[in-house]
Design an enzyme around this catalytic site. Structure first.
Site, short mmCIF file in Angstrom:
data_model
loop_
_atom_site.label_atom_id
_atom_site.label_comp_id
_atom_site.label_asym_id
_atom_site.label_seq_id
_atom_site.Cartn_x
_atom_site.Cartn_y
_atom_site.Cartn_z
N VAL A 292 27.07 -10.08 28.10
CA VAL A 292 26.11 -10.72 28.99
C VAL A 292 26.79 -10.95 30.34
O VAL A 292 27.93 -11.39 30.39
CB VAL A 292 25.63 -12.07 28.41
CG1 VAL A 292 24.74 -12.80 29.42
CG2 VAL A 292 24.87 -11.85 27.10
N THR B 143 20.34 -4.14 39.87
CA THR B 143 19.91 -5.49 39.49
C THR B 143 18.98 -6.01 40.58
O THR B 143 19.16 -5.66 41.75
CB THR B 143 21.15 -6.41 39.37
OG1 THR B 143 21.88 -6.00 38.23
CG2 THR B 143 20.77 -7.88 39.24
#
Ligand code: ASP
Length: 323
Positions: free
Chosen positions: A221, A192
């Site tokens: 999510v 990320t």
């Protein structure tokens, strides 16, 4: 409309970036390690170019995250992890600390640079978070660059996904157990990306982008597109971007909690980040990068490593993976 910028005190600026946290083996091939270091240095250069030239922090963080999204080494944009169905669903958020304006997208499948779509949500809609098909429709309307799912493919992430599937198959004949939060799976989906910055006008901004976690299911999510969890910026306090076990970052509202400790608790940025990362998250969950309104930089993690870098107007320019 043209934005009129006044120069901040002494033109001071600061920036921190991350490329994910988790179990990063020190034994990784030297070549791969050098590739990460090169890429992070290039990302810092991109941000420095904007900030040293008197540009805005919101532009710097978007540009840096876009750079990472286009680099297949990271789990964002090209190089995003595979979900359970073998596809890619991307999440991103961006926030401007000067007015708390923010935009985010989750579960997008056709957008080359989700961070720029998040910025358009911030600037061209009355909303904060768009998800799934709707977000992809918004992308079409905005005319941003679209790609097929094949674009996101990398062999490295494919192999990671196959490994996860294999582990799942091996575990499937054992009795099904409800997963416990107290036994974190080793967090291996690092990659990320995020950026936080203070510009010479005194404005803070944060941006985060991710493909989420390998083998994720059911429209999962994570924290990255959740303002206050994985991403937050407020000129009164700091700008924060997190990386790690997203569910934990959401539970503890990590990014906002750090800001709140600075705002109401009188903590320094470093103290606040340490208190949340080491006191609330579980060991191994991940970490954060943060920049304070005074230009202080904190990079705190409780995992084996975190790809990260920092640069500022005093000449600091550094990239690190482990301690
Ligand atoms: N925090 C991200 C998520 O949970 C993953 C990561 O940072 O590695 O989606």
């Amino acid at each position: 409309a043209e934005v009129v910028l006044s120069r901040g005190e002494g033109g001071r600026w600061a920036m921190a970036i991350h490329g994910g946290a988790g179990t990063i083996p020190k034994s990784m091939p030297e070549e791969r390690k050098q590739a990460y270091v090169r890429s992070m240095r290039a990302a810092l250069e991109v941000g420095r170019g904007v900030l040293a030239g008197g540009g805005r922090s919101i532009d710097a963080v978007e540009k840096v995250v876009r750079f990472f999204e286009d680099d297949s080494l990271f789990n964002a944009g090209k190089g995003a992890v595979f979900d359970h169905e073998g596809g890619h669903e991307l999440d991103a958020a961006i926030m401007d600390g000067s007015d708390l304006s923010c935009g985010a997208v989750a579960g997008v499948r056709t957008v080359k640079n989700p961070i720029s779509l998040a910025r358009l949500v911030k600037e061209r809609t009355r909303h904060v978070l768009l998800v799934g098909e709707g977000a992809d429709r918004f992308a079409a309307e905005m005319g941003v660059e679209r790609v097929g799912q094949d674009y996101f493919f990398t062999q490295y992430r494919y192999d990671q996904w196959q490994e996860e599937l294999e582990k799942e198959r091996q575990g499937s004949d054992r009795k099904r157990r409800v997963p416990s939060r107290h036994q974190p799976p080793p967090h291996r989906q690092h990659g990320t990306v995020g950026a936080v910055a203070l510009d010479s006008h005194g404005n803070l901004a944060a941006a985060t982008s991710t493909g989420g976690t390998t083998n994720k299911r059911f429209g999962r999510v994570g924290d990255s597109p959740i303002v206050g969890a994985g991403t937050y910026a407020n000129n009164r306090t700091c700008a924060v971007s997190g990386t790690g076990a997203g569910e934990e970052f959401i539970r503890h509202a990590v990014a906002h909690d750090i800001s709140a400790l600075v705002e109401y608790g009188g903590a320094s940025l470093q103290q606040a980040a340490e208190r949340v990362v080491n006191g609330k998250l579980r060991k191994g969950d991940g970490g954060v990068i943060a920049v304070g309104r005074d230009g202080a930089i904190a990079m705190v993690f409780n995992s084996e490593g975190m790809y990260r870098g920092a640069a500022d107007s005093s000449g600091r320019f550094e990239v690190k993976i482990w301690e």
